[in-house]
Structure formats: structure tokens, C-alpha cells
Enzyme design. Structure first.
Site, mmCIF file in Angstrom:
data_model
loop_
_atom_site.group_PDB
_atom_site.id
_atom_site.type_symbol
_atom_site.label_atom_id
_atom_site.label_comp_id
_atom_site.label_asym_id
_atom_site.label_seq_id
_atom_site.Cartn_x
_atom_site.Cartn_y
_atom_site.Cartn_z
ATOM 1 N N ASP A 90 -3.266 3.518 7.876
ATOM 2 C CA ASP A 90 -1.908 3.561 8.455
ATOM 3 C C ASP A 90 -1.449 5.001 8.520
ATOM 4 O OD1 ASP A 90 0.620 3.047 9.325
ATOM 5 O OD2 ASP A 90 1.322 2.147 7.465
ATOM 6 N N GLU A 101 6.881 8.328 12.025
ATOM 7 C CA GLU A 101 7.083 6.897 12.268
ATOM 8 C C GLU A 101 7.600 6.214 11.015
ATOM 9 O OE1 GLU A 101 6.067 2.622 12.214
ATOM 10 O OE2 GLU A 101 5.315 4.183 10.896
ATOM 11 N N GLU A 102 6.999 6.545 9.892
ATOM 12 C CA GLU A 102 7.227 5.751 8.685
ATOM 13 C C GLU A 102 8.683 5.717 8.220
ATOM 14 O OE1 GLU A 102 5.282 3.697 7.637
ATOM 15 O OE2 GLU A 102 3.206 4.307 7.885
ATOM 16 N N ASP A 144 -1.229 0.358 15.472
ATOM 17 C CA ASP A 144 -0.638 0.657 14.157
ATOM 18 C C ASP A 144 -0.656 -0.588 13.269
ATOM 19 O OD1 ASP A 144 0.578 1.968 12.059
ATOM 20 O OD2 ASP A 144 2.606 1.694 12.854
ATOM 21 N N HIS A 186 0.658 1.117 2.727
ATOM 22 C CA HIS A 186 1.622 1.932 1.959
ATOM 23 C C HIS A 186 1.272 2.029 0.469
ATOM 24 C CE1 HIS A 186 4.941 1.081 5.205
ATOM 25 N NE2 HIS A 186 3.852 1.618 5.708
HETATM 26 ZN ZN LIG Z 1 2.010 2.650 10.514
#
Ligand SMILES: [Zn+2]
Ligand SMILES: *[C@@H]1O[C@H](CO)[C@@H](O)[C@H](O)[C@H]1NC(C)=O
Ligand SMILES: *[C@@H]1O[C@H](CO)[C@@H](O)[C@H](O)[C@H]1NC(C)=O
Ligand SMILES: *[C@@H]1O[C@H](CO)[C@@H](O)[C@H](O)[C@H]1NC(C)=O
Ligand SMILES: *[C@@H]1O[C@H](CO)[C@@H](O)[C@H](O)[C@H]1NC(C)=O
Length: 502
Positions: A297, A331-332, A359, A438
Site C-alpha cells: 500500500d 493519499e493516506e 490501491d 497499514h
Molecule cells: Zn493505499
């Protein structure tokens, strides 16, 4: 990934496909045209999975993540990694390589620790959620109240959490649903006077790993520390509470938020030979969380995107329209990258034919997931399915023959365009995506070289064919200004990849 919804002005576009095709009936001419791409798609697939590019996407990505590690929005590491990629793309002959400035958030994790004091003493694994405030320097010590849901908090515990630490031990439904605890949990707990919120990690499977992700606050509501804990610890707290045992926790969380800083979206192209202003966009995001190295990711999505350009360019395959790779930044923690890009390119969006983002993993590719306007019934596509054996579909050589219309969103960044531009994402065998998501386990070991090759081949093939078709994908706004497109779009997509499941 992180999703928000934006409303964009309606674009006016013309429909170039004919009326009969609107009824899901492709002309023989179009079928023949799509089939005519088999030779070039075979060439892309062969070069990527067997030939000169075999293993290259994985090798480049491994070099990249080993060099830069995590790439959190606003950090030196992310900016250095962008400089590196700009140079790398140029060295491969990708065209118009450049960065586009955007302002992005900078939030930094400091020291953090948590200890359960009662009913027994033990250290707890924790990760502050992105954007979270910290505790005072001396920490917060309080009893714990476990709730099962926001409703449970409101109905059963509204008078019981003041001065306490609320644990959200919700039942995991699916990411898009359960992630609401990460965003809303701390706000709702604070409204009832809680001093901190511990959120069960958002995952369908756990080996005692903590999963971070963005949290949010609400104007006028006290900001309390928002911290992820493991599924295992959330369940343990629940059991203590059910036995009537007091659970006491000491939290020490240090975080810092800074003013926005400059970052860049990373852009490169294979310039179209006939209509260079028209764009098929492939993308992924380059930033990651600060734990793990963001290989999955979204290193995978970003790297299949720019590497697709390398494949096309190196093989001398130049489509009529431009294929553009954009590697989003930030993005996160709120998608500042795509929001800035959208604002800067508003006038050009009418020329964006198809935008793609990967993604949600680059596991074994199965085909494409897409959103193309308002949901409407499909019909007549059986004609096409029955028409030929599956082996005739363009991407059958890599067994990526499914086209699925997404019920939610596709990608993450590009979701902001889902009502105005046809959007697609990589349909892949990503059942384990949230296992690593994550966490510190998001490393190269999640990925596989052969699988990444197939994903690159799919990405390059779809982008090329859509960018090269005689006609643009059609769009119209006949339906009260709301974006719809004729069914033929679906038929074209399923013809590209194969079988439609819906
Ligand atoms: Zn992502
Ligand atoms: C599709 O086209 C064929 C041949 O042109 C025609 O016979 C058929 O009725 C059409 N079907 C629809 C649903 O328009
Ligand atoms: C974090 O903890 C270490 C060791 O206890 C200490 O040296 C360091 O100064 C701390 N960092 C911050 C930002 O407080
Ligand atoms: C409130 O508590 C009761 C008793 O434990 C439980 O049955 C009910 O489901 C709870 N309400 C919610 C919304 O969870
Ligand atoms: C192709 O994919 C399907 C599921 O999508 C699977 O059942 C089948 O075994 C695969 N075939 C090959 C040759 O990999």
C-alpha cells in the site's frame, strides 16, 4: 486507502458511439477492432511475464522500498523517493516526466507506549492513528470501558465514560464499513467526556499486529488521543469487562502536527500519436503510512503504473491518445495529492477518457473493476459472451478475464472522479489485503514477482487499448445532468478483459 466524496462540476462531452451500440450491441466493426489488438496485447504480456521485463516491476520496487522505507506525507523520505523516481523514469525514456506541486499535511508520530495496569500488568502494542493528538507528557491513566458499537456507546454507556478510556471492540463487517470507528469513534467518545479512544485495528484477520490509519476530529468537540490496538487486546479487554474486572491503562502518546508542506504528484507519459491531449491515466499512490515500508500500500500500484509506460515505450507501442502515469502524493492522510491535481487540471478533465488506480493490492490479477456512470441494467451482453470461447479474450493469456462493476468506489484517489469520468481499478485476488494493511508487515514479502508482472501486463494492455481505440469511451449527461454512459462502455470493457460478473 482513504475515501472521501467531492462534487465536481458537470462536464459536457459528446457521444461518438452510435445509437444501436447504446443498446449493448457492439457493431461487428468494433468487435473486430478490439480483437485486432490481440497481437499487441500478446506482445506486452510475453515481454512482461517471460521476456525482457520479467521480474522487473518487483526488482525496481524492492530497490525503492529498501532505499527509502516508509514514505509518510510531508516527510523528507517521501520527497527523496519522488526525486529518485523522477530520475528513474527519465532514465527509462518515459516522456514529460515531472513533479506537480501540492501542499500536504505533516503529522509525525513520536514516542508512544501503553501499559495495562489492572487486572494485571503488561505492555500493550499501540499505534497512534494518523492526525491524532498526543497525551500530556506525563501520559493519561484511566479505567477502560469497552463498547461494541457507536450505538452501544450512545445507548448503554453515555453516562459511564466521562474520564475513562473508551475501547471500540466492534464487529468487523468490511473495511469500508468498519473504518468508520477509526474516524468517528474518538469524536463520539469525546462527546461523552472520554479522555482517550482505543480503536480495534480495522482488519478481518490478526496475528497481534496493530493497524494504523487516518482518524478525524470535529469542530467544537474535544480532541482526544485516538490510538489503534490489536484485535486480540480489544477482545481481552472485552472479556475482563464481562467478568466485571476493572481494567486500567496508562497511555503515553506523543505526536506532532505541523503546517502543510510542499510535496509533488509524480507524472510521466507515453505521448499519444494522434490525440496527445486525450488521456488514459494509470495511477497508484507513492506515500505510505510510517509503519512498514508501503510495499503493498501502495508501492505495487504505483510501480505497475509507471512501469507500464516503460513497457509500452520500450516495445515501441505508441497509442493514439496519451497514457499518463500519476503517482499520487499524500493519499493516506486526506488525499491532498489528487485534490490538488483535480483543481489544477479541471479544464482538461473532459479529455480524460479513462482513469485507473490500483490501491487495493497487486495480488494475482483477475481483471478489472470499474465504475462508469450511474448503475443501470445490463442486457444483451450474453450475445458477446456466447459469441466466442473465453480463450479469445485479450487478457486470457494471464487469466485476467473478469470485469466487475464496483458497487462502491474504485481506487481511492480517483474515487473523486467516479461520477464524471469512467474509472477502473485492478481486480485482484486480494482476500489478504487487510491482513497487512497499514502495519509493519507491509513489506516486499507480501508481493510476488510473477504476480506483479501479470499486473503490469494487464495495466499496460488495458491502458494501451483504451488509449488507442478509434472512438473515445462515450459519455453523456442526458439524465438530469447526472453522468451516465451508454451500456456499450461495459460491453467494450468486458470485451477487453473477458467475462462480466455483476
Ligand atoms: Zn493505499
Ligand atoms: C443486435 O444486432 C443484431 C445484428 O445487427 C440484431 O439482429 C439484433 O436485433 C440487435 N440486438 C439488439 C438488442 O439491438
Ligand atoms: C523518545 O524516547 C527516547 C528514549 O526514551 C528519548 O531519548 C527521546 O528523546 C524521546 N523522543 C521524544 C521526541 O520525546
Ligand atoms: C445495550 O446493552 C444491552 C445489554 O447488554 C444489549 O443487549 C444491547 O444490545 C446494547 N445496545 C446496543 C445498541 O448495543
Ligand atoms: C483462472 O482463474 C480462475 C478463477 O478466476 C481459476 O479458477 C482458474 O483455475 C484459473 N486458471 C488458470 C489456468 O490459472
Amino acid at each position: 486507502m482513504f475515501r472521501i466524496t467531492l462534487f465536481l462540476p458537470v462536464l459536457l462531452l459528446t457521444v461518438t458511439f452510435t445509437k444501436s451500440e447504446d443498446e449493448c450491441n457492439l457493431s461487428q466493426e468494433l468487435i473486430d477492432e478490439i480483437r485486432s489488438y490481440q497481437t499487441v496485447v500478446d506482445k506486452i504480456i510475453d515481454a512482461t511475464t517471460n521476456g525482457q521485463f520479467k521480474g522487473a516491476t518487483f526488482k525496481e520496487l524492492a530497490t525503492f522500498v529498501d532505499k527509502f522505507g516508509a514514505r509518510l506525507s510531508g516527510t523528507r523520505s517521501l520527497e527523496d523517493s519522488i526525486d529518485y523516481l523522477l530520475d528513474l523514469m527519465k532514465s527509462y525514456g518515459v516522456q514529460n516526466v515531472h513533479g506537480e506541486d501540492v501542499q500536504v499535511p505533516l503529522w509525525v508520530r513520536g514516542n508512544e507506549s501503553a501499559k495495562m495496569l489492572l487486572p494485571r500488568e503488561t505492555n500493550l502494542a499501540v499505534l497512534a492513528l494518523g492526525g491524532s493528538v498526543g497525551t500530556p507528557d506525563e501520559g493519561i491513566e484511566a479505567d477502560v470501558v469497552v463498547v461494541r458499537s457507536l450505538e452501544d456507546l450512545h445507548q448503554n454507556y453515555s453516562n459511564a465514560v466521562a474520564g475513562k478510556i473508551v475501547v471500540f471492540n466492534y464487529e468487523y463487517i468490511r473495511y469500508g464499513v468498519s473504518v468508520s470507528y477509526r474516524r468517528q469513534g474518538p469524536i463520539e467518545a469525546a462527546k461523552h467526556g472520554a479522555v482517550a479512544a482505543l480503536i480495534r485495528s480495522v482488519t478481518d484477520f490478526s496475528m497481534n499486529l496493530v493497524h494504523t490509519g487516518q482518524t478525524s476530529y470535529e469542530e467544537g468537540v474535544t480532541k482526544i488521543p485516538a490510538v489503534a490496538i490489536t484485535v486480540e487486546d480489544a477482545n481481552m479487554f472485552q472479556r475482563y469487562q464481562e467478568r466485571g474486572q476493572t481494567v486500567r491503562v496508562k497511555l503515553n502518546i506523543q505526536t506532532e502536527s505541523f503546517p502543510e508542506v510542499k510535496s509533488r504528484n509524480t507524472v510521466g507519459e507515453v505521448v499519444g500519436s494522434e490525440n496527445p491531449e486525450k488521456v488514459v491515466l494509470v495511477s497508484g499512490h507513492l506515500d505510505s503510512w510510517d509503519v512498514g515500508v508501503g510495499a503493498m500500500d501502495d508501492g505495487g500500484g504505483a510501480f505497475i503504473s509507471w512501469y507500464s509506460l516503460v513497457v509500452l515505450k520500450s516495445l515501441g507501442i505508441v497509442p493514439k491518445r496519451t497514457v499518463r502515469a500519476v503517482l499520487w502524493t499524500a493519499e493516506e492522510n486526506g488525499m491532498a495529492g489528487v485534490i490538488g491535481y483535480d483543481a489544477a487540471h479541471k479544464d482538461e478533465l473532459k479529455d480524460f477518457i479513462f482513469v485507473m488506480e490500483s490501491d487495493e493490492g497487486t495480488f494475482t490479477p483477475l481483471g478489472l473493476e470499474f465504475i462508469a456512470g450511474k448503475k443501470r441494467d445490463l442486457h444483451s451482453h450474453r450475445d458477446i459472451e456466447d459469441d466466442d470461447s473465453i480463450s479469445n479474450w485479450l487478457l486470457a493469456p494471464i487469466n485476467a478475464t473478469q470485469a466487475v462493476r464496483s458497487s462502491g468506489g474504485v481506487g481511492s484517489d480517483i474515487t473523486i472522479w467516479k461520477d464524471v469520468i469512467p474509472t477502473g481499478s485492478l481486480l485482484n485476488d486480494n482476500g489478504k489485503y487487510f491482513w497487512y494493511h497499514h502495519t509493519k508487515a507491509d513489506t516486499m514479502d507480501v508481493l510476488d514477482p510473477d504476480t506483479l508482472d501479470k499486473a503490469t501486463a494487464l495495466w499496460a494492455s488495458v491502458a494501451y487499448v483504451v488509449a488507442d481505440l478509434k472512438d473515445d469511451f462515450p459519455r453523456d449527461f442526458s439524465d438530469k445532468g447526472f453522468y451516465t454512459i451508454p451500456n456499450v462502455f461495459y460491453v467494450v470493457l468486458l470485451s477487453l478483459v473477458g467475462l462480466l460478473l455483476h
